[in-house]
Design a protein around this motif. Sequence first.
Motif, PDB file in Angstrom:
ATOM      1  N   ALA A 129     -70.403 -54.564   9.017  1.00 53.55           N
ATOM      2  CA  ALA A 129     -69.843 -53.630  10.004  1.00 53.55           C
ATOM      3  C   ALA A 129     -69.543 -52.285   9.344  1.00 53.55           C
ATOM      4  CB  ALA A 129     -68.587 -54.218  10.632  1.00 53.55           C
ATOM      5  N   LEU A 130     -68.968 -52.334   8.140  1.00 53.38           N
ATOM      6  CA  LEU A 130     -68.632 -51.085   7.434  1.00 53.38           C
ATOM      7  C   LEU A 130     -69.880 -50.401   6.895  1.00 53.38           C
ATOM      8  CD1 LEU A 130     -65.539 -51.206   5.090  1.00 53.38           C
ATOM      9  CD2 LEU A 130     -65.921 -49.822   7.108  1.00 53.38           C
ATOM     10  N   VAL A 131     -70.850 -51.192   6.445  1.00 48.75           N
ATOM     11  CA  VAL A 131     -72.080 -50.593   5.924  1.00 48.75           C
ATOM     12  C   VAL A 131     -72.783 -49.826   7.036  1.00 48.75           C
ATOM     13  CG1 VAL A 131     -74.371 -51.126   4.984  1.00 48.75           C
ATOM     14  CG2 VAL A 131     -72.343 -52.286   4.086  1.00 48.75           C
ATOM     15  N   ALA A 132     -72.820 -50.427   8.222  1.00 46.39           N
ATOM     16  CA  ALA A 132     -73.548 -49.802   9.331  1.00 46.39           C
ATOM     17  C   ALA A 132     -72.775 -48.639   9.951  1.00 46.39           C
ATOM     18  CB  ALA A 132     -73.870 -50.852  10.399  1.00 46.39           C
ATOM     19  N   ALA A 133     -71.459 -48.706   9.932  1.00 40.12           N
ATOM     20  CA  ALA A 133     -70.699 -47.710  10.702  1.00 40.12           C
ATOM     21  C   ALA A 133     -69.428 -47.287   9.980  1.00 40.12           C
ATOM     22  CB  ALA A 133     -70.365 -48.286  12.079  1.00 40.12           C
ATOM     23  N   GLY A 134     -69.528 -47.035   8.672  1.00 37.75           N
ATOM     24  CA  GLY A 134     -68.339 -46.736   7.882  1.00 37.75           C
ATOM     25  C   GLY A 134     -67.494 -45.605   8.437  1.00 37.75           C
ATOM     26  N   ALA A 135     -68.117 -44.461   8.721  1.00 36.89           N
ATOM     27  CA  ALA A 135     -67.339 -43.293   9.157  1.00 36.89           C
ATOM     28  C   ALA A 135     -66.651 -43.578  10.489  1.00 36.89           C
ATOM     29  CB  ALA A 135     -68.251 -42.071   9.266  1.00 36.89           C
ATOM     30  N   LEU A 136     -67.424 -44.154  11.411  1.00 36.40           N
ATOM     31  CA  LEU A 136     -66.903 -44.467  12.747  1.00 36.40           C
ATOM     32  C   LEU A 136     -65.752 -45.466  12.663  1.00 36.40           C
ATOM     33  CD1 LEU A 136     -68.033 -43.807  15.643  1.00 36.40           C
ATOM     34  CD2 LEU A 136     -69.240 -45.994  15.518  1.00 36.40           C
ATOM     35  N   PHE A 137     -65.944 -46.484  11.850  1.00 40.18           N
ATOM     36  CA  PHE A 137     -64.947 -47.551  11.739  1.00 40.18           C
ATOM     37  C   PHE A 137     -63.662 -47.017  11.111  1.00 40.18           C
ATOM     38  CE2 PHE A 137     -62.900 -51.286  10.044  1.00 40.18           C
ATOM     39  CZ  PHE A 137     -63.080 -52.219  11.040  1.00 40.18           C
ATOM     40  N   MET A 138     -63.788 -46.277  10.018  1.00 43.86           N
ATOM     41  CA  MET A 138     -62.588 -45.793   9.337  1.00 43.86           C
ATOM     42  C   MET A 138     -61.856 -44.759  10.200  1.00 43.86           C
ATOM     43  SD  MET A 138     -62.557 -47.755   6.795  1.00 43.86           S
ATOM     44  CE  MET A 138     -61.245 -47.223   5.707  1.00 43.86           C
ATOM     45  N   ARG A 139     -62.620 -43.997  10.975  1.00 49.08           N
ATOM     46  CA  ARG A 139     -61.965 -43.048  11.889  1.00 49.08           C
ATOM     47  C   ARG A 139     -61.150 -43.805  12.941  1.00 49.08           C
ATOM     48  NH1 ARG A 139     -66.275 -39.726  13.880  1.00 49.08           N
ATOM     49  NH2 ARG A 139     -66.235 -40.757  15.884  1.00 49.08           N
ATOM     50  N   ALA A 140     -61.720 -44.892  13.444  1.00 49.31           N
ATOM     51  CA  ALA A 140     -60.998 -45.691  14.445  1.00 49.31           C
ATOM     52  C   ALA A 140     -59.712 -46.268  13.844  1.00 49.31           C
ATOM     53  CB  ALA A 140     -61.890 -46.813  14.973  1.00 49.31           C
ATOM     54  N   VAL A 141     -59.791 -46.736  12.601  1.00 47.84           N
ATOM     55  CA  VAL A 141     -58.599 -47.286  11.938  1.00 47.84           C
ATOM     56  C   VAL A 141     -57.518 -46.209  11.850  1.00 47.84           C
ATOM     57  CG1 VAL A 141     -57.723 -48.116   9.700  1.00 47.84           C
ATOM     58  CG2 VAL A 141     -59.868 -49.033  10.633  1.00 47.84           C
ATOM     59  N   GLU A 151     -57.253 -43.252  13.557  1.00 45.33           N
ATOM     60  CA  GLU A 151     -56.778 -42.688  14.833  1.00 45.33           C
ATOM     61  C   GLU A 151     -55.914 -43.659  15.626  1.00 45.33           C
ATOM     62  OE1 GLU A 151     -60.234 -41.206  16.865  1.00 45.33           O
ATOM     63  OE2 GLU A 151     -60.393 -39.458  15.528  1.00 45.33           O
ATOM     64  N   HIS A 152     -56.162 -44.946  15.449  1.00 43.72           N
ATOM     65  CA  HIS A 152     -55.438 -45.925  16.262  1.00 43.72           C
ATOM     66  C   HIS A 152     -54.402 -46.693  15.455  1.00 43.72           C
ATOM     67  CE1 HIS A 152     -58.023 -45.135  19.724  1.00 43.72           C
ATOM     68  NE2 HIS A 152     -58.992 -45.010  18.830  1.00 43.72           N
ATOM     69  N   GLY A 153     -54.166 -46.257  14.223  1.00 45.53           N
ATOM     70  CA  GLY A 153     -53.098 -46.867  13.416  1.00 45.53           C
ATOM     71  C   GLY A 153     -53.329 -48.342  13.134  1.00 45.53           C
ATOM     72  N   ALA A 154     -54.589 -48.754  13.015  1.00 44.36           N
ATOM     73  CA  ALA A 154     -54.841 -50.159  12.695  1.00 44.36           C
ATOM     74  C   ALA A 154     -54.452 -50.422  11.245  1.00 44.36           C
ATOM     75  CB  ALA A 154     -56.312 -50.497  12.911  1.00 44.36           C
ATOM     76  N   GLU A 155     -54.161 -51.675  10.957  1.00 47.92           N
ATOM     77  CA  GLU A 155     -53.815 -52.072   9.593  1.00 47.92           C
ATOM     78  C   GLU A 155     -55.044 -52.802   9.040  1.00 47.92           C
ATOM     79  OE1 GLU A 155     -49.775 -54.092   7.778  1.00 47.92           O
ATOM     80  OE2 GLU A 155     -50.514 -54.713   9.702  1.00 47.92           O
ATOM     81  N   LEU A 156     -55.765 -52.152   8.142  1.00 46.24           N
ATOM     82  CA  LEU A 156     -57.033 -52.718   7.657  1.00 46.24           C
ATOM     83  C   LEU A 156     -56.828 -53.357   6.294  1.00 46.24           C
ATOM     84  CD1 LEU A 156     -60.111 -53.056   7.926  1.00 46.24           C
ATOM     85  CD2 LEU A 156     -60.369 -50.763   6.940  1.00 46.24           C
TER      86      LEU A 156
END
Length: 399
Positions: free
Chosen positions: A130-142, A144-149
């Motif tokens: 998931a991170l390999v395919a969409a790293g920038a998108l995924f980390m931005r979502a984390v 912007e939405h205050g997720a705990e990764l």
Amino acid sequence: MSRFQRVAVLGSTGSIGESTLDVIARHPERLAVFALSAHSRIERLAEQAAASGAPVVVVPDTAARERFRAAWPAGRPLPEIRVGAQALADTAADAACDTVMAAIVGAAGLPAALAAARAGKRVLLANKEALVAAGALFMRAVREHGAELLPIDSEHNAIFQCLPRGERAGAPSEPARGVRRLLLTASGGPFRRHDPLDLHDVTPEQACAHPNWSMGRKISVDSATMLNKGLEVIEAHWLFAMPPERIDVLIHPQSVVHSMVEYEDGSVLAQLGQPDMRTPISYGLGFPERLDSGVGPLDLARWGKLEFETPDMQRFPCLQLAFDALRAGQAACVALNAANEVAVEAFLSGRLRYTWIPRVITAALEWQQRQSSVTLDSLADVLALDAATRAYAGNLGLA
Ligand code: NAD
Ligand code: MG
């Protein structure tokens, strides 16, 4: 967060899923299963749901729903059965769920993992693709939405543990202060000492016979080719905001040192332990506290010595391909991952020779470079390039 957590385990019938359920069952006072999902082993899913008391299960289609019903023990109330990929993403974002274990294999896990991040959940990320395919998108979502990764991949979990205290479980925008390099360890897999010319006739069983870890078949093949370590370099780049030239790979055949962080003053911190994924899984479930994971003590005297060596890029071309893709950008990373998934699947089903896996990836990367540049700003963009790469790789006549 020592409050009670309701956990959705996506990919519960897999190797990581089973280990996660093992840890959850040890801590009924603080952990409960909210949902389970499976793709093919539906009868096992029914057993897991009955044992854990999961109120929700997610299956891929209506045929799987009927199989689930048929496998369910008579007389017990059925859990709610949700169907399809959208239901999977909705379950990851469900208000009744606190924590999502993203343990689906491959880019197929991306939409649900992203949904969990966008819903601001505690996300335990095993699904590195998931991170390999969409790293920038995924980390931005984390962000912007205050997720705990929290990283579950053992190397990244080790690095997370060795970073300076106070590092948040989120999305850093720059490397942690004082850190010079990340050192990812790799076992080298079953063919570390084989003559590359002998690999022509390798069977799936030989490739999946990992010397130290027991894992799903796709990641086992990735470990043999060392593309797994390449995916992990890309994963580390995104998780820790670290440029590729500050991420090194070190072969360590014993798999006791799970990875290391080197600081500016020359200090190197390592995390050690038995090769058992229940350690990083418990770390993620318990963070910031420590939970009993069921993993026994590490007997270093029994090991006697630990070895380290530099990987030979000639022997492991897939590792070099991953570094190349990371430097080339996000589109190349999508193509690398998708082509590898197609090639590994073809190898596992007897349609492709082991030694052709890097050739399929190379062809797909060259194909991707010939395309006009694409924007990858949305999940739909990423999935479209992923699908186009699969179509290309599948049509090579190799796969
Ligand atoms: P696995 O093959 O054992 O299990 C995969 C799970 O995903 C199963 O529950 C399966 O039903 C589900 N699944 C497969 N295809 C799906 C699809 N199209 N849609 C929905 N669900 C689907 O895999 P694993 O070894 O548990 O690995 C899972 C993830 O964790 C991978 O991304 C892997 O790289 C990562 N990981 C695994 C380990 C390990 O020790 N196994 C270690 C580190 C990271
Ligand atoms: Mg790993």
